[in-house]
Design an enzyme around this catalytic site. Structure first.
Site, PDB file in Angstrom:
ATOM      1  N   ARG A 550     -26.164  82.085  98.699  1.00  0.00           N
ATOM      2  CA  ARG A 550     -25.034  82.204  99.462  1.00  0.00           C
ATOM      3  C   ARG A 550     -23.763  81.763  98.733  1.00  0.00           C
ATOM      4  NH1 ARG A 550     -24.630  83.243 105.074  1.00  0.00           N
ATOM      5  NH2 ARG A 550     -26.764  83.212 106.014  1.00  0.00           N
ATOM      6  N   GLU A 583     -33.318  79.650 103.223  1.00  0.00           N
ATOM      7  CA  GLU A 583     -33.029  79.800 104.525  1.00  0.00           C
ATOM      8  C   GLU A 583     -34.442  80.643 104.994  1.00  0.00           C
ATOM      9  OE1 GLU A 583     -29.721  81.945 105.563  1.00  0.00           O
ATOM     10  OE2 GLU A 583     -28.389  80.491 104.322  1.00  0.00           O
ATOM     11  N   GLU A 594     -25.825  91.094 107.142  1.00  0.00           N
ATOM     12  CA  GLU A 594     -24.849  89.903 106.817  1.00  0.00           C
ATOM     13  C   GLU A 594     -24.813  89.872 105.149  1.00  0.00           C
ATOM     14  OE1 GLU A 594     -24.564  85.053 107.298  1.00  0.00           O
ATOM     15  OE2 GLU A 594     -26.313  86.042 107.896  1.00  0.00           O
ATOM     16  N   ASP A 651     -17.646  96.951 105.820  1.00  0.00           N
ATOM     17  CA  ASP A 651     -15.947  96.557 106.349  1.00  0.00           C
ATOM     18  C   ASP A 651     -15.194  97.020 105.058  1.00  0.00           C
ATOM     19  OD1 ASP A 651     -13.828  96.028 107.600  1.00  0.00           O
ATOM     20  OD2 ASP A 651     -14.072  93.930 107.444  1.00  0.00           O
ATOM     21  N   HIS A 862     -29.559  87.507 117.671  1.00  0.00           N
ATOM     22  CA  HIS A 862     -30.370  88.030 116.832  1.00  0.00           C
ATOM     23  C   HIS A 862     -29.743  89.318 116.211  1.00  0.00           C
ATOM     24  CE1 HIS A 862     -33.338  85.043 117.473  1.00  0.00           C
ATOM     25  NE2 HIS A 862     -33.632  85.529 118.589  1.00  0.00           N
ATOM     26  N   CYS A 864     -30.249  91.081 113.865  1.00  0.00           N
ATOM     27  CA  CYS A 864     -31.323  92.025 113.457  1.00  0.00           C
ATOM     28  C   CYS A 864     -31.704  93.240 114.545  1.00  0.00           C
ATOM     29  CB  CYS A 864     -32.584  91.535 113.146  1.00  0.00           C
ATOM     30  SG  CYS A 864     -32.659  90.303 111.680  1.00  0.00           S
TER      31      CYS A 864
END
Length: 896
Positions: A550, A583, A594, A651, A862, A864
């Site tokens: 990240r 993760e 994400e 975006d 969630h 997904c």
């Protein structure tokens, strides 16, 4: 029927053509015998009798107490349509059925016809006729085999005087049901050629009436004796058609369109006359379809196109009477036109007004909608198999390209192709492993009509009517896209795919087709990898795996993608699988969302300096003075391509010119309107300035820009631009050069690299074939219009909740009370993006599931699967407080 009456019939002059209004006597002809004159007279008698049977079945004899069961005037007679009456008339003639004499009170067609036959008998027995007899024969206009505007008005006036329009109805039926007659009708006036002078001999005003009548009878007899009964055998034999074609421009036809419009305007107000057009079209269309399918008639006489031009000028084509039989048959015939003829029609119609184009679009759209609604199409009964829908869609394509050609075109400003081709995969494809050719090497699909016209949809800046008017929503609702995509890829002649006509599909349907294409390509790459690993013994790697941190997401992701792009670009077409180091998340789509969101946020951070941000427009643009190398921009292009390929919304905020450039068009002055509105306004004022530009503004062909550090950079739009003043004469050139520099030249290096990365992922995709630039933006960025009422309608519930649950009602009341920013945060929290998918929030399948009883825990999600886990809070206030806290502080946490 007495012998005298039969003799009268045999003397009646024959007609060259027929129509539904005259019965099917054209199909019934006795075989040729040794005496041509006797044969001709027998055929004339047969036609006359069949006509009388036809009128008896459709109009009756006028005697209300008639006992003939095959007379429309008899009690209990079952009315039949014109086609059925024509068939029955032939049957009655064969069995010599009873034929009524017209009742004295009958003033209709049958009595008029008997009068005409009496006149004809007199004419044949006495070759010398007085003027009154000639006029009586002319009242029936049996020698009229094609029409002009003047002839129509002449017949109309005569019929108006007698208050009997049956002669005009018969003429229209004869001409408009004959391809040959319609092709010759309503020709534009031009200097007379030798052939035209020869055809006009019989109408020379210097000839006396006897000579004119003899010429007319002779010409009619010659046509009747011709062995060919179809128009295709006669069209194109003369040289006049070829001469006309040579003189016509590619967007011209020999028909006088304005005259046709005036004629239709006068005639269509009469219901009986309108019915004649309808019946004639039913009779004409199958013959035309046969001519085009088997006789190649257009190649012999390009004036054949006239009949399509004339029929399409009928403003009543979209009326209900035409939708059942006439219009579907005509569309089937029109869809058989060769490519050159379709292109000529498109060029011709491109000169029509927007209203005329809209009328034709509505005609075909109404037929498609009517057929879709009146049939139950499903996976077993495909709309692709409906001939009427398919044919009208093909016809609509011609109007679509006319709409493009007639719009505001920009044919010049095209982006140059990449100098070096996109590298092919170093691995063998599945087809090559099996010893087959690779199918995708033939390049992206291009519509044949587009190639014939030498134009692309993207060349049109503003069409005559909006592209959205070509979309048919009822068709999109019943289209089985998985089957349609299969037909699209297989390209068989007997199966039509609506993806070959993408203008009729909405963005949602096209996106589904693109989704199937991407998924099948992913599965293909996966199978290739498995087979390759078996053959080569290498490690199995069926996915495009990205393992990132990240805190170093840009470094990790871009370095990995750069290696893949260099070593084996085909891996970019594998399904993306993202894993965040440390993760537990399993990527079923949400982790990828994400990942893209975080990458975009980093890349478009102004501090990095790859893009500039305009506070006024809220849009990003390429930084012309960026220190980043081309490889970085290539990787950004790859990211955008991967987002489309993996069905993720980004975006990103680019002006529309970026998507136009991706589709192969350069930016021009008008693109500055949204890319740089302040500059656009300034340059517009310069163009509109009425004073002396050179004296009052004192600007030159040298412009100034600033770099990242605010330092001025000078650029000459022309050589020695600082010494060339901008004047009233050259200001248009200055504006064009300024826009060229700002949108193309200044960012040429950065954009080429960006486009190259984008095409690495999408080069084999039907993306450019299916979508327009504004739809590409929708595909990448999603919809900015958030309709939460539509989301409420489509949301499903699980775990004990339903639409009527207290907590669910309170949830939607709370959500609808949120402001715009809070709603976007909720969408981000639940789905991984704050944008609606293509088609709006109604296309988003969200699930709200129960997550236990009342508690202080926050809602979870969630991303997904677009699932919101919502505890059953005790009050609406607590629900609001917990939900706001969850969506506000969710950013930066691992949404697993």
């Amino acid at each position: 029927m007495n012998s005298d009456e039969k003799e009268d019939c045999e003397c009646a002059p024959p007609q060259a053509e027929t129509s539904p209004a005259e019965g099917p006597y054209r199909d019934y002809e006795e075989p040729e015998i040794e005496n041509p004159e006797a044969s001709r007279m027998k055929r004339a008698a047969a036609k006359h009798l069949i006509e009388r049977y036809y009128h008896q079945l459709t109009e009756g004899c006028g005697n209300e107490s008639c006992s003939n069961s095959w007379c429309a005037s008899s009690v209990g007679f079952n009315r039949m349509d014109n086609n059925a009456a024509a068939v029955k008339a032939l049957e009655l003639y064969k069995v010599n059925a009873k034929l009524c004499d017209p009742h004295p009170s009958k003033k209709g067609t049958a009595s008029a016809y008997l009068e005409s036959s009496a006149h004809s008998n007199s004419a044949c027995s006495n070759r010398k006729m007085n003027h009154k007899d000639v006029h009586s024969v002319r009242d029936n206009f049996k020698d009229v085999n094609y029409l002009t505007e003047e002839k129509v008005y002449e017949i109309l006036d005569i019929c108006g005087e007698k208050e009997d329009y049956s002669p005009l109805i018969r003429v229209i039926g004869r001409v408009f049901s004959s391809a040959e007659g319609l092709v010759q009708s309503f020709r534009r006036s031009k200097p007379h050629t030798k052939e035209e002078l020869k055809s006009l001999q019989g109408k020379d005003e210097d000839k006396d009436e006897d000579e004119k009548e003899a010429a007319a009878c002779s010409a009619t007899a010659m046509e009747e004796d011709s062995p060919a009964s179809s128009s295709s055998s006669r069209l194109g034999e003369g040289s006049s058609g070829e001469n006309d074609v040579q003189k016509l421009a590619p967007d011209e036809v020999s028909v006088d369109i304005e005259a046709v419009r005036r004629v239709y305007e006068r005639l269509l107000s009469n219901e009986k006359i309108e019915a004649a057009f309808l019946n004639a079209l039913v009779y004409l269309s199958p013959n035309v379809e046969c001519d085009l399918t088997y006789h190649n008639v257009y190649s012999r006489d390009q004036n054949y196109l006239n009949l399509f031009v004339i029929v399409m000028e009928n403003s009543n084509l979209h009326s209900p009477e035409y939708l059942e039989i006439a219009l579907p048959q005509f569309c089937k015939a029109m869809s058989k036109l060769p490519l050159a003829a379709q292109a000529k029609l498109a060029r011709l119609w491109s000169h029509y007004s927007a209203e005329q184009i809209r009328r034709m679009v509505e005609t075909f759209q109404q037929l498609i909608t009517y057929k879709v609604i009146s049939n139950e199409f499903n996976s077993r009964n495909l709309v692709n198999d409906d001939d009427a829908v398919v044919a009208s869609t093909k016809c609509l394509k011609i109007v679509y390209y006319a709409n493009v050609l007639g719009g505001d075109l920009d044919m010049e400003h095209n982006e140059e192709e990449d100098e070096e081709p996109i590298p092919e995969s170093s691995e063998l494809t599945l087809q090559e492993l099996l010893g087959e050719e690779r199918r995708n090497k033939k390049g992206p699909r291009v519509d044949p009509l587009e190639t014939e016209l030498g134009i692309r949809t993207n060349d049109c800046r503003r069409p005559l009517i909006p592209f959205e008017e070509f979309v048919n929503e009822p068709l999109n609702e019943v289209l089985e896209m998985d089957k349609d995509y299969t037909f699209f890829k297989v390209e068989t002649e007997n199966k039509f795919s609506f993806m070959t006509c993408p203008f009729i599909l909405n963005a949602v349907t096209k996106n589904l087709g693109l989704y199937y294409d991407n998924r099948i390509r992913m599965y293909s790459e996966r199978r290739i990898t498995v087979l390759y690993s078996l053959v080569q013994g290498q490690q199995l790697n069926p996915y495009l795996r990205l393992k990132v941190r990240r805190d170093h997401i840009i470094d990790d992701a871009l370095v990995r993608l750069e290696m893949i792009a260099m070593e084996n670009p085909a891996d970019l077409k594998k399904q993306l699988y993202v894993e965040f180091e440390g993760e537990q998340g399993v990527d079923e789509g949400g982790v990828s969302k994400e990942f893209f969101q975080l990458v975009v946020e980093e890349i478009f951070n102004p501090d990095i300096g790859m893009f500039t941000y305009d506070e006024r427009t809220k849009l990003f643009w390429f930084n012309a003075s960026s220190f980043e190398n081309e490889g970085q921009y290539t990787l950004i292009g790859i990211v955008l391509g991967l987002a489309i390929y993996n069905n993720c919304i980004l975006d990103v905020h680019f002006p529309m010119v970026v998507y136009r450039k991706l589709m192969g068009k350069k930016g021009t002055f008008r693109d500055l309107a949204d890319a740089n509105p302040v500059l656009y306004q300034s340059l517009t004022e310069l163009l509109d300035y009425e004073g002396s530009v050179e004296d009052d503004m004192m600007i030159t062909f040298q412009i100034s820009q600033t770099d990242l550090f605010g330092n001025p950079l000078m650029y000459d739009l022309r050589e020695n631009g600082d010494k060339i003043p901008v004047t009233n004469e050259n200001r248009k050139e200055f504006v064009a050069q300024y826009a060229e520099y700002m949108l193309n030249k200044s960012v040429e290096k950065q954009f080429k690299a960006f486009r190259r990365g984008f095409h690495m992922v999408t080069n084999e995709s039907p993306l450019k074939y299916l979508f327009r630039p504004e739809e590409i933006e929708l595909l990448i960025c999603g919809s900015r219009n958030l309709d939460f009422l539509a989301l409420e309608e489509t949301t499903e519930y699980d775990g004990g909740y339903n639409r009527d649950s207290r907590i669910i009602k309170e949830f939607w009341e709370t959500l609808h009370s949120f402001g715009e920013e809070q709603k976007r945060l909720f969408l981000q929290f639940t789905t991984g993006t704050d944008r609606a998918p293509v088609g709006g929030l109604g296309k988003l399948k969200m699930i709200i599931a129960k997550n236990g009883p009342d508690t202080d825990r926050l809602p979870t999600s969630h991303t997904c699967f677009n699932v919101l886990l919502l505890p059953e809070y005790s009050s609406k206030e607590k629900l609001r407080e917990r939900l706001l806290k969850a969506i506000t502080y969710a950013k930066g946490f691992g949404m697993l």
